[in-house]
Design an enzyme around this catalytic site. Sequence first.
Site, short mmCIF file in Angstrom:
data_model
loop_
_atom_site.label_atom_id
_atom_site.label_comp_id
_atom_site.label_asym_id
_atom_site.label_seq_id
_atom_site.Cartn_x
_atom_site.Cartn_y
_atom_site.Cartn_z
N GLU A 307 0.81 -1.22 0.00
CA GLU A 307 0.00 0.00 0.00
C GLU A 307 0.85 1.27 0.00
OE1 GLU A 307 -4.13 -1.41 2.06
OE2 GLU A 307 -2.53 -0.82 3.45
N ASP A 381 -8.74 -8.77 4.14
CA ASP A 381 -8.44 -7.66 5.05
C ASP A 381 -9.48 -7.55 6.16
OD1 ASP A 381 -7.27 -5.44 6.15
OD2 ASP A 381 -7.94 -4.05 4.62
N GLU A 409 -12.86 -2.03 11.99
CA GLU A 409 -12.79 -1.27 10.74
C GLU A 409 -13.88 -1.66 9.76
OE1 GLU A 409 -9.66 -0.69 6.99
OE2 GLU A 409 -9.01 -1.73 8.82
#
Length: 717
Positions: A307, A381, A409
């Site tokens: 990332e 993820d 998240e």
Amino acid sequence: MKLSRFVFLFVLISFSALAQKDYKLWLQYNKITNPAIASEYKSNLKNIVSLGNSETLKISIKELETGILSMLDQKPQIKTEIEGENNLIIGSKPSLNSDLQKTLQSDFDKINSEGFIIKLVVLKNKKQLIITGKNDVAVLYGVFSFLRLMQTNTSLKNLSISDSPKTNIRILNHWDNLDRTVERGYAGFSLWNWQKLPDFIDQRYVDYARANASIGINGTVLTNVNANALILTPQYLEKVEALANVFRPYGIKVYLTARFSAPIEIGNLKTADPKDPEVMNWWKNKAVEIYKRIPDFGGFLVKANSEGQPGPQNYGRDHVDGANMLADAVAPFGGVIMWRAFVYSEHDANDRAKQAYAEFQLYDGKFKENVIVQVKNGAIDFQPREPFHPLFGAMPKTPLMMEFQITQEYLGFSTHLVFLPKLFQEVLESDTYRKGKGSTVAKVVDGSLYNNKITGIAGVANIGNDLNWTGHPFAQANWYGFGRLAWNPYLDSEVIADEWLRSTFSNDENFIKPVKKMMIDSREAVVNYMTPLGLHHIMDTGHHYGPGPWVSNLSRPEWNPVYYHKADKNGIGFDRSKSGTNATAQYAIEVEKLFDNLETCPEKDLLWFHHVSWDYKLKNGQTLWNGLALKYQEGVNQVVTMQNIWNKTEKYIDAERFNEVQMLLEIQNKEAKWWRDACLLYFQQYSGKELPAGVEKPTQTLDYFKSLKFPFAPGNG
């Protein structure tokens, strides 16, 4: 005027007293109301004999004094010698007299260096209660475990406990930035006030350490994996040292994230090539500098070539080159490198789920012995549900460390009640079949499958500076549950929920039974109203708040939800079978066959591995479309059930926490309906089918849901 001021002060004091309940987490130490249990403890806890005077042992004594006084209204006498009987004796093995060492030898043989013993013994015809271990931190763990027995009203009869952690590194990963924002943080700002450190030591640092020690967590990574090199400068290392000094008596080591390009950014070098002698020397000197300040510094956590983060691949090197270079730097001091396997490339549009395995498995056995590869629980993820990561079990010569996410998240942030130990347990119990049946992920993580020397479990922290630490009273249970599972990956989530509820709220069975069921069912509820039947990563992008299955305009394909669900007129789901990306081949043959076959693939993972027709018949006889819609509705219904359960608990707990959870559950109800309506309206474009009976009709249009924007959603730092 004086009267109104008095009323104001009274309200303020009353509020502060109530607010303390939230702040105390699971260390409430409520008074024991069971007369028989209270009497049993009182008779054994009149005197505490402290065999030592270390800072850690002083903390243990203070904790016992606090707990006993609060739970029994009894202040024990603190002594340094054993006199009479019915004493509580506290001390590590070296401080015990020869009679006690001999009496407990078989128990000491059962525990490791962090394990503890809690036992009623007879010494010279006199009954004594002892808490011991091979060092004082182990004793502290034993003290907290003993206090948990008190909190849960457990009888002392025939008490004999020998317990050791099954993993070496039990660590929180704080994604905290130096400006005190927290990436994916939903409970306020960072605990670490870098501006005031090192001279101002906030009481929260002590309370944080105490809470972690109470559940056996022994490490903390202070900084975000998206690292800032400034943390490695003298200005900040002085502040890190101050925190390390606070945490040390609680058995907690400090770790930092290492930005791979730090030699350039703060070292004035022209390169960060791990094969460059100047770079190697820079890291070795940096390690010397850190360990001079912090002799028990744990080591580095590294996110590299992921990332946009710099890494060894920037210089034509590989993960082994990068990890081993850093490993050499910290090895003389006993340091560890935790190298994250979370990698995916915009240059490989085939299947993001395959990339970590493809990039790391070939390096098995090539990492230095003080490197542990940190692998997320699933290949994408931290989704509400993912099959276990195929790397687990596939690298027998390399220790693999589990990375769970405690902060929610992708599970509704800190506004949704989701008991994550149920998710953690599901992953840990998954069978890799790498050494035949029973080769569970837990056995990979604790090192027992391949006899790994170092082992670990990491949890991305959900902690901030909110009064209640985690933003939601029930999110505290996820921090607690992570610690308990890091200590013992084989614990049942129902046992964890029971412990936490009794320690945090009440021992009343009329409260415990329904609320425990609510907690256990909560994770499945969120899967149902967000990502049922194996759907994944269809959250709105960037902030990941709310649904966004329609997003398709981002520059990288794997950043778009449409990449993951692939809905069209023929069906929905990501084909990872042999006819698709063949991601199933990354598992052992037994698991591969299970997932690869549409008929044997568990329905909970169906759309993860297969693109399935809207008319496909599920095991319950429903078509896929009807089954999907009914799952979304079931999730909403489950939240309503949670609300109904909670509304009946008012008489068992304090008004503040009751009202707080009640309001949060109302938000969860609204957002569960939002998820249901937005997703079903979007997918209905492709299925072309009506909603089945039993599914509530949306009250808004798809265009309305698409129009919603959240530029300031929390945690997107």
